[in-house]
Design a protein around this motif. Structure first.
Motif, PDB file in Angstrom:
ATOM      1  N   LEU A 120     -41.257  -0.753  13.818  1.00 14.75           N
ATOM      2  CA  LEU A 120     -40.391  -0.211  14.869  1.00 14.75           C
ATOM      3  C   LEU A 120     -41.012   1.046  15.466  1.00 14.75           C
ATOM      4  O   LEU A 120     -41.821   1.719  14.825  1.00 14.75           O
ATOM      5  CB  LEU A 120     -39.025   0.147  14.268  1.00 14.75           C
ATOM      6  N   VAL A 157     -45.823  -0.718  10.174  1.00 13.88           N
ATOM      7  CA  VAL A 157     -45.150  -0.235  11.371  1.00 13.88           C
ATOM      8  C   VAL A 157     -44.484  -1.428  12.033  1.00 13.88           C
ATOM      9  O   VAL A 157     -45.142  -2.376  12.442  1.00 13.88           O
ATOM     10  CB  VAL A 157     -46.122   0.396  12.384  1.00 13.88           C
ATOM     11  N   LYS A 217     -42.289  10.686  10.782  1.00 18.65           N
ATOM     12  CA  LYS A 217     -43.149   9.835   9.955  1.00 18.65           C
ATOM     13  C   LYS A 217     -42.789   9.837   8.483  1.00 18.65           C
ATOM     14  O   LYS A 217     -43.158   8.927   7.757  1.00 18.65           O
ATOM     15  CB  LYS A 217     -44.611  10.220  10.147  1.00 18.65           C
ATOM     16  N   TYR A 218     -42.041  10.859   8.037  1.00 18.99           N
ATOM     17  CA  TYR A 218     -41.697  10.884   6.610  1.00 18.99           C
ATOM     18  C   TYR A 218     -40.534   9.958   6.272  1.00 18.99           C
ATOM     19  O   TYR A 218     -40.210   9.750   5.117  1.00 18.99           O
ATOM     20  CB  TYR A 218     -41.372  12.317   6.166  1.00 18.99           C
ATOM     21  N   LEU A 227     -46.767   9.655  -5.913  1.00 17.31           N
ATOM     22  CA  LEU A 227     -46.816   8.307  -5.355  1.00 17.31           C
ATOM     23  C   LEU A 227     -46.573   7.225  -6.395  1.00 17.31           C
ATOM     24  O   LEU A 227     -45.919   6.226  -6.133  1.00 17.31           O
ATOM     25  CB  LEU A 227     -48.167   8.071  -4.678  1.00 17.31           C
ATOM     26  N   GLU A 263     -42.901   6.980  -7.040  1.00 17.84           N
ATOM     27  CA  GLU A 263     -42.261   6.276  -5.929  1.00 17.84           C
ATOM     28  C   GLU A 263     -42.488   4.767  -6.057  1.00 17.84           C
ATOM     29  O   GLU A 263     -41.574   3.957  -5.900  1.00 17.84           O
ATOM     30  CB  GLU A 263     -42.844   6.801  -4.616  1.00 17.84           C
ATOM     31  N   CYS A 314     -43.982  -7.271  10.582  1.00 16.96           N
ATOM     32  CA  CYS A 314     -44.781  -6.048  10.609  1.00 16.96           C
ATOM     33  C   CYS A 314     -45.762  -6.149  11.767  1.00 16.96           C
ATOM     34  O   CYS A 314     -46.434  -7.165  11.921  1.00 16.96           O
ATOM     35  CB  CYS A 314     -45.569  -5.895   9.312  1.00 16.96           C
ATOM     36  N   HIS A 315     -45.863  -5.112  12.571  1.00 15.77           N
ATOM     37  CA  HIS A 315     -46.752  -5.197  13.726  1.00 15.77           C
ATOM     38  C   HIS A 315     -48.096  -4.526  13.517  1.00 15.77           C
ATOM     39  O   HIS A 315     -49.069  -4.853  14.184  1.00 15.77           O
ATOM     40  CB  HIS A 315     -46.055  -4.664  14.976  1.00 15.77           C
ATOM     41  N   THR A 316     -48.134  -3.573  12.629  1.00 20.03           N
ATOM     42  CA  THR A 316     -49.431  -3.013  12.259  1.00 20.03           C
ATOM     43  C   THR A 316     -49.255  -2.218  10.971  1.00 20.03           C
ATOM     44  O   THR A 316     -48.136  -2.099  10.462  1.00 20.03           O
ATOM     45  CB  THR A 316     -50.006  -2.132  13.388  1.00 20.03           C
ATOM     46  N   PHE A 317     -50.372  -1.730  10.430  1.00 19.48           N
ATOM     47  CA  PHE A 317     -50.306  -0.915   9.212  1.00 19.48           C
ATOM     48  C   PHE A 317     -51.129   0.348   9.417  1.00 19.48           C
ATOM     49  O   PHE A 317     -52.278   0.278   9.860  1.00 19.48           O
ATOM     50  CB  PHE A 317     -50.821  -1.709   8.008  1.00 19.48           C
ATOM     51  N   THR A 318     -50.542   1.482   9.105  1.00 19.83           N
ATOM     52  CA  THR A 318     -51.236   2.747   9.322  1.00 19.83           C
ATOM     53  C   THR A 318     -52.268   2.982   8.230  1.00 19.83           C
ATOM     54  O   THR A 318     -52.303   2.255   7.236  1.00 19.83           O
ATOM     55  CB  THR A 318     -50.229   3.910   9.306  1.00 19.83           C
ATOM     56  N   ALA A 319     -53.070   4.021   8.404  1.00 17.56           N
ATOM     57  CA  ALA A 319     -54.155   4.315   7.460  1.00 17.56           C
ATOM     58  C   ALA A 319     -53.638   4.591   6.054  1.00 17.56           C
ATOM     59  O   ALA A 319     -54.370   4.491   5.080  1.00 17.56           O
ATOM     60  CB  ALA A 319     -54.975   5.495   7.949  1.00 17.56           C
ATOM     61  N   ASP A 320     -52.344   4.921   5.917  1.00 28.16           N
ATOM     62  CA  ASP A 320     -51.798   5.117   4.576  1.00 28.16           C
ATOM     63  C   ASP A 320     -51.202   3.818   4.023  1.00 28.16           C
ATOM     64  O   ASP A 320     -50.560   3.810   2.987  1.00 28.16           O
ATOM     65  CB  ASP A 320     -50.767   6.256   4.550  1.00 28.16           C
ATOM     66  N   GLY A 321     -51.420   2.706   4.750  1.00 29.09           N
ATOM     67  CA  GLY A 321     -51.014   1.405   4.244  1.00 29.09           C
ATOM     68  C   GLY A 321     -49.551   1.075   4.461  1.00 29.09           C
ATOM     69  O   GLY A 321     -49.041   0.113   3.894  1.00 29.09           O
ATOM     70  N   ARG A 322     -48.863   1.873   5.299  1.00 30.03           N
ATOM     71  CA  ARG A 322     -47.444   1.568   5.526  1.00 30.03           C
ATOM     72  C   ARG A 322     -47.274   0.706   6.757  1.00 30.03           C
ATOM     73  O   ARG A 322     -47.989   0.847   7.751  1.00 30.03           O
ATOM     74  CB  ARG A 322     -46.646   2.872   5.680  1.00 30.03           C
TER      75      ARG A 322
END
Lengths: 265, 432
Positions: free
Chosen positions: B55, B53, B15-16, B274, B277, B43-51
């Motif tokens: 692949l 997904v 995940k990193y 963050l 980054e 993009c197929h979805t977004f995780t709770a940290d807003g990234r």
């Protein structure tokens, strides 16, 4: 625009029907007070039903393409699928303007007549693009099913993408908002007006695959970076209704017996 | 160990990795049994940290023999639970997810199992199953394992859409300190190899239309930011030279999240950098889409990003002599320098102004963010009506509320930018 008259055109709600109204407006050299689908609430002004005539519609399409280019014609076709308020009159105004300016209309992005139409189409394209990612299939008996609830009628925009991507699958996408279904087998598809669709209950493989995906999705998030606002910006809540990873097992969408698509087909 | 457990461990270890893009390759699904690729990515979805997904991002195995200090999978981390997929398991899982439209494809990386060659063979076998046995036409991104035989790299490159070799850390000294098993040479060699092969492949494709494509979506890399003492300027400079010398498509940055308390690492309670980054990505965009060079964004005298202003606004307030630019006449490169104008709105301005005069209302309709842009443009020679061009107004327009919050505790937010602040003060503050 030619003289406004106090008459509302009524059409059958189809694209051909709408183009027939456009033809009528040109033939009579008049601008109606409104163009409305027959089943819309009737206004107070006198109405005139305009029958849908594919031949007249084809003439409008041909004239528009020749005068203003095929991209302008495509814009009109797409604009008809959007949720643009008062879309019929706005598209009529757009067509009249395009017939005068020619293909230059495509560059007039800030024009008062063209801008709302372009904006509505862009909104729909964006929504369609998001659904190519956010749509979720479930499998039952070797077939795939998906339900979406878009604001715009995006099904015609995403159909090619999915037909191309799954050339050997048999699948169905149901647009719950507009009660329209895309049925695809071996890369060939048809769009059908349906009444309703009930997905079949998930079998064991389906439940396991959903659980794997949900676990993967939850694992991927980095706790130290949690940022729900950022997540909502990219993936607004309204898209999550049918997304596997946001359904808790109890909140799974209603499902009945075997898959059923009821309606006029 | 069941599949659920394996997936959990191997997704957790992957995940990193920052990159999850599926862009750069265009391929119809008609030639395959299943799967296509679209150049703009999905993009197929977004995780709770807003990234995003896009692949199925997993490690093939986390049973790594190396001991990189910044990595959770280092061999000396005895707390880590270890797992490995089999090629068949992973190929089947990829297809099960792909059919349901969960993903665009596979992002495969791995810890080094036994040796770089052995690991590469396992990755190659997974790709072979997917592409050749299952006829999978979706997107595949593979991490090259540094130190593997170039022939294995070549074979993988013919089946993958994108490959990447992680730079890991922004300097060779840091690398030596934190990743003792990897050298700069180990990392740059496969990167160079992929770049050369891609060059050859382009020629082959000119000669034979049906020549097999080598890494058609290009090469990417990633580095950890904040684990080592490099300045933003050094990182950005490295980024620029990677784009230039290795023909990279993307450079990714990943804010360091404490994973261990080696004495060479920042203390375990360090917050991930963050904002830094974020600024690096903003600068990266300026390099790729706005014709900026690294030297224009930062220099020896100002080696770090301004926390309050994004790099483009920062550049603009330091070059007020170039503004305002006239919307009806400015060249595309000039438009791109205006805060609030991006590549899309710049292109729209070029097209729209050929069809007629543009006023401020029209410019706003073209997608320009007027809140920022109004101070830097004129329409038909005039500034926007009623605009008060004062230094503090400009600064307030360019500063986001979030950025302001970083600088001061909430109670003081209102007094962050005092009324009497002059442009000179701002410049001094920016240069500090």
């Amino acid at each position: 625009m030619p003289e406004s008259v106090d008459v509302c055109y009524l059409y059958d709600g189809s694209y051909d029907g709408f183009l027939s109204c456009v033809f009528e407006s040109y033939r009579r050299r008049e601008t109606p007070a409104a163009i409305l689908p027959e089943d819309a609430p009737h206004p107070l002004c006198p109405t005139r039903p305009i029958p849908s005539d594919p031949a007249l519609a084809a003439r409008v399409t041909k004239g528009l393409s020749e005068k203003a280019g095929s991209r302008t014609e495509a814009t009109v076709r797409f604009a008809f699928l959007t949720i643009l308020p008062d879309k019929e009159m706005r598209i009529l105004a757009f067509i009249r303007k395009a017939m005068k300016t020619g293909p230059r209309i495509l560059r007039m992005m800030a024009d008062d007549t063209a801008y709302p139409v372009y904006r509505a189409v862009a909104h729909m394209r964006e929504e369609a693009h998001l659904f190519t990612g956010f749509l979720r299939f479930s499998e039952a008996d070797g077939m795939l099913y998906a339900v979406i609830d878009p604001k715009n009628r995006v099904l015609p925009l995403i159909a090619d993408h999915f037909a191309d991507r799954f050339p050997r699958e048999t699948f169905l996408i149901f647009d719950k908002t507009h009660r329209e279904a895309m049925l695809c087998r071996n890369g060939e598809y048809a769009l059908i007006a349906g009444e309703d669709f009930t997905p079949p209950p998930p079998d064991r493989t389906e439940r396991e695959t959903r659980a794997l995906w949900t676990r993967f999705f939850e694992t991927l998030s980095i706790a130290e970076r949690k940022n729900p606002l950022c997540q909502r910006t990219h993936l607004p809540l309204r898209y999550r209704t049918y997304m596997t990873e946001f359904l808790s097992p109890e909140k799974a969408p209603p499902s009945g017996g075997p898959a059923q698509l009821t309606g006029s087909f | 160990m069941d599949l659920m457990e394996k997936l959990t461990i191997l997704a957790d270890s992957a995940k990193y990795d920052a990159a999850c893009t599926s862009s750069g390759a265009d391929r119809s699904g008609r030639g395959s049994a299943i799967g296509s690729a679209v150049s703009y990515g999905i993009c197929h979805t977004f995780t709770a940290d807003g990234r995003c997904v896009s692949l199925l991002k997993v490690l093939f195995s986390n049973a790594c023999i190396y001991d990189c200090k910044y990595c959770v999978n280092r061999v000396s981390n005895h707390k880590a639970r270890r797992a490995s997929f089999t090629p068949r398991e992973l190929a089947d899982l990829t297809l099960a997810f792909y059919r349901r439209n969960y993903i665009e494809g596979l992002f495969l990386s791995s810890g080094v199992v036994r040796s770089p060659d052995h690991t590469s063979e396992l990755l190659l076998e997974t790709l072979r199953l997917l592409r050749e046995e299952y006829g999978f036409g979706g997107y595949i991104h593979v991490k090259a394992i540094p130190g593997a035989d170039p022939r294995l790299l070549d074979a993988i490159g013919l089946l993958a859409d994108r490959m990447s070799v992680n730079v890991e850390l922004p300097s060779s000294q840091s690398l030596q300190k934190l990743a003792p098993d990897k050298s700069k040479h180990d990392i740059l060699r496969p990167m160079r190899h992929i770049a050369l092969r891609r060059g050859e492949n382009r020629e082959e494709l000119v000669r034979y239309r049906r020549a097999p494509k080598f890494v058609p979506a290009g090469q990417a890399t990633q580095m950890v930011v904040g684990a080592t003492p490099e300045s933003d300027f050094q990182i950005l400079h490295l980024t620029e030279s990677l784009y230039r010398s290795y023909d990279l498509k993307r450079v990714f940055f990943s804010a360091y999240i404490p994973v261990g308390d080696d004495r060479n690492l920042p203390s375990p309670d360090t917050k991930p950098p963050l904002l830094r980054e974020h600024r690096l990505y903003q600068a990266d965009w300026l390099l790729r889409f706005y014709h900026f060079s690294a030297g224009e964004i930062l220099d020896e005298a100002h080696p770090n990003f301004n926390p309050v202003l994004d790099p483009k606004c920062n550049w603009a307030v330091h070059h007020m002599e170039r503004f305002p630019v006239e919307i009806m006449r400015a060249r595309e490169e000039e438009l791109l320098r205006v805060p609030g104008i991006g590549p899309k709105s710049a292109r729209r301005i070029l097209a729209a102004r050929r069809a007629g005069k543009l006023d401020f209302k029209a410019v706003a309709r073209l997608g320009v963010v007027m809140k920022r842009a109004q101070y830097f443009i004129t329409c038909a020679g005039k500034l926007a009506d009623g605009l008060r061009v004062t230094d503090e107004a400009i600064l307030r327009a360019l500063t986001s509320r979030d950025a302001a919050a970083i600088l001061s505790p909430p109670a003081e937010q209102l007094t962050l930018i005092p009324e009497e602040l002059s442009m000179e003060d701002v410049r001094l503050c920016l240069k500090a």
